[in-house]
Design a protein around this motif. Sequence first.
Motif, PDB file in Angstrom:
ATOM      1  N   UNK A 238       0.826  -1.207   0.000  1.00  0.00           N
ATOM      2  CA  UNK A 238       0.000   0.000   0.000  1.00  0.00           C
ATOM      3  C   UNK A 238       0.860   1.257   0.000  1.00  0.00           C
ATOM      4  N   UNK A 239       2.036   1.189   0.619  1.00  0.00           N
ATOM      5  CA  UNK A 239       2.955   2.338   0.581  1.00  0.00           C
ATOM      6  C   UNK A 239       3.420   2.578  -0.850  1.00  0.00           C
ATOM      7  N   UNK A 240       3.737   1.506  -1.559  1.00  0.00           N
ATOM      8  CA  UNK A 240       4.193   1.640  -2.941  1.00  0.00           C
ATOM      9  C   UNK A 240       3.094   2.194  -3.828  1.00  0.00           C
ATOM     10  N   UNK A 241       1.866   1.711  -3.643  1.00  0.00           N
ATOM     11  CA  UNK A 241       0.776   2.200  -4.485  1.00  0.00           C
ATOM     12  C   UNK A 241       0.501   3.668  -4.189  1.00  0.00           C
ATOM     13  N   UNK A 242       0.603   4.072  -2.938  1.00  0.00           N
ATOM     14  CA  UNK A 242       0.408   5.484  -2.578  1.00  0.00           C
ATOM     15  C   UNK A 242       1.507   6.329  -3.211  1.00  0.00           C
ATOM     16  N   UNK A 243       2.733   5.838  -3.133  1.00  0.00           N
ATOM     17  CA  UNK A 243       3.855   6.567  -3.720  1.00  0.00           C
ATOM     18  C   UNK A 243       3.682   6.699  -5.230  1.00  0.00           C
ATOM     19  N   UNK A 244       3.198   5.645  -5.883  1.00  0.00           N
ATOM     20  CA  UNK A 244       2.963   5.701  -7.327  1.00  0.00           C
ATOM     21  C   UNK A 244       1.868   6.703  -7.666  1.00  0.00           C
ATOM     22  N   UNK A 245       0.798   6.712  -6.855  1.00  0.00           N
ATOM     23  CA  UNK A 245      -0.296   7.669  -7.107  1.00  0.00           C
ATOM     24  C   UNK A 245       0.196   9.095  -6.932  1.00  0.00           C
ATOM     25  N   UNK A 246       0.983   9.345  -5.899  1.00  0.00           N
ATOM     26  CA  UNK A 246       1.512  10.684  -5.677  1.00  0.00           C
ATOM     27  C   UNK A 246       2.465  11.099  -6.794  1.00  0.00           C
ATOM     28  N   UNK A 247       3.299  10.164  -7.230  1.00  0.00           N
ATOM     29  CA  UNK A 247       4.231  10.454  -8.306  1.00  0.00           C
ATOM     30  C   UNK A 247       3.489  10.824  -9.586  1.00  0.00           C
ATOM     31  N   UNK A 248       2.426  10.080  -9.884  1.00  0.00           N
ATOM     32  CA  UNK A 248       1.624  10.353 -11.073  1.00  0.00           C
ATOM     33  C   UNK A 248       0.927  11.704 -10.956  1.00  0.00           C
ATOM     34  N   UNK A 249       0.381  12.007  -9.789  1.00  0.00           N
ATOM     35  CA  UNK A 249      -0.307  13.287  -9.581  1.00  0.00           C
ATOM     36  C   UNK A 249       0.669  14.454  -9.723  1.00  0.00           C
ATOM     37  N   UNK A 250       1.872  14.318  -9.181  1.00  0.00           N
ATOM     38  CA  UNK A 250       2.872  15.377  -9.313  1.00  0.00           C
ATOM     39  C   UNK A 250       3.290  15.574 -10.762  1.00  0.00           C
ATOM     40  N   UNK A 251       3.435  14.477 -11.489  1.00  0.00           N
ATOM     41  CA  UNK A 251       3.825  14.558 -12.894  1.00  0.00           C
ATOM     42  C   UNK A 251       2.748  15.267 -13.716  1.00  0.00           C
ATOM     43  N   UNK A 252       1.468  14.920 -13.466  1.00  0.00           N
ATOM     44  CA  UNK A 252       0.363  15.564 -14.175  1.00  0.00           C
ATOM     45  C   UNK A 252       0.290  17.050 -13.836  1.00  0.00           C
ATOM     46  N   UNK A 253       0.510  17.383 -12.576  1.00  0.00           N
ATOM     47  CA  UNK A 253       0.493  18.778 -12.152  1.00  0.00           C
ATOM     48  C   UNK A 253       1.604  19.563 -12.850  1.00  0.00           C
ATOM     49  N   UNK A 254       2.773  18.972 -12.944  1.00  0.00           N
ATOM     50  CA  UNK A 254       3.889  19.630 -13.612  1.00  0.00           C
ATOM     51  C   UNK A 254       3.579  19.858 -15.087  1.00  0.00           C
ATOM     52  N   UNK A 255       2.993  18.863 -15.746  1.00  0.00           N
ATOM     53  CA  UNK A 255       2.609  19.019 -17.148  1.00  0.00           C
ATOM     54  C   UNK A 255       1.618  20.160 -17.323  1.00  0.00           C
ATOM     55  N   UNK A 256       0.637  20.220 -16.438  1.00  0.00           N
ATOM     56  CA  UNK A 256      -0.392  21.257 -16.520  1.00  0.00           C
ATOM     57  C   UNK A 256       0.223  22.647 -16.328  1.00  0.00           C
ATOM     58  N   UNK A 257       1.127  22.768 -15.352  1.00  0.00           N
ATOM     59  CA  UNK A 257       1.758  24.066 -15.109  1.00  0.00           C
ATOM     60  C   UNK A 257       2.649  24.481 -16.272  1.00  0.00           C
ATOM     61  N   UNK A 258       3.350  23.523 -16.879  1.00  0.00           N
ATOM     62  CA  UNK A 258       4.193  23.852 -18.032  1.00  0.00           C
ATOM     63  C   UNK A 258       3.343  24.316 -19.210  1.00  0.00           C
ATOM     64  N   UNK A 259       2.199  23.659 -19.409  1.00  0.00           N
ATOM     65  CA  UNK A 259       1.308  24.058 -20.495  1.00  0.00           C
ATOM     66  C   UNK A 259       0.774  25.471 -20.255  1.00  0.00           C
ATOM     67  N   UNK A 260       0.445  25.794 -19.015  1.00  0.00           N
ATOM     68  CA  UNK A 260      -0.024  27.136 -18.693  1.00  0.00           C
ATOM     69  C   UNK A 260       1.073  28.164 -18.942  1.00  0.00           C
ATOM     70  N   UNK A 261       2.298  27.833 -18.567  1.00  0.00           N
ATOM     71  CA  UNK A 261       3.420  28.752 -18.763  1.00  0.00           C
ATOM     72  C   UNK A 261       3.670  28.973 -20.253  1.00  0.00           C
ATOM     73  N   UNK A 262       3.571  27.904 -21.043  1.00  0.00           N
ATOM     74  CA  UNK A 262       3.742  28.057 -22.487  1.00  0.00           C
ATOM     75  C   UNK A 262       2.666  28.958 -23.061  1.00  0.00           C
TER      76      UNK A 262
END
Length: 64
Positions: free
Chosen positions: A16-40
Amino acid sequence: MTGDQGKDASKPSAGSKDSRRDRLKLALRENLRRRKAQARGRDAGPSESAEASLDDAGGEKPTS
């Protein structure tokens, strides 16, 4: 022995720790993509239609 069962139930398993870490990693990656698109979008500047709407904001035509 009954006390040991309560302790095991409260601890998260390694899976469950690994799955939580994977979910957080995915959420952070999506957030970064969204912010980069806004900056562009901001770097690209206003579009022609936005500039035209700013010129027509007064509703009056300039007299020459």
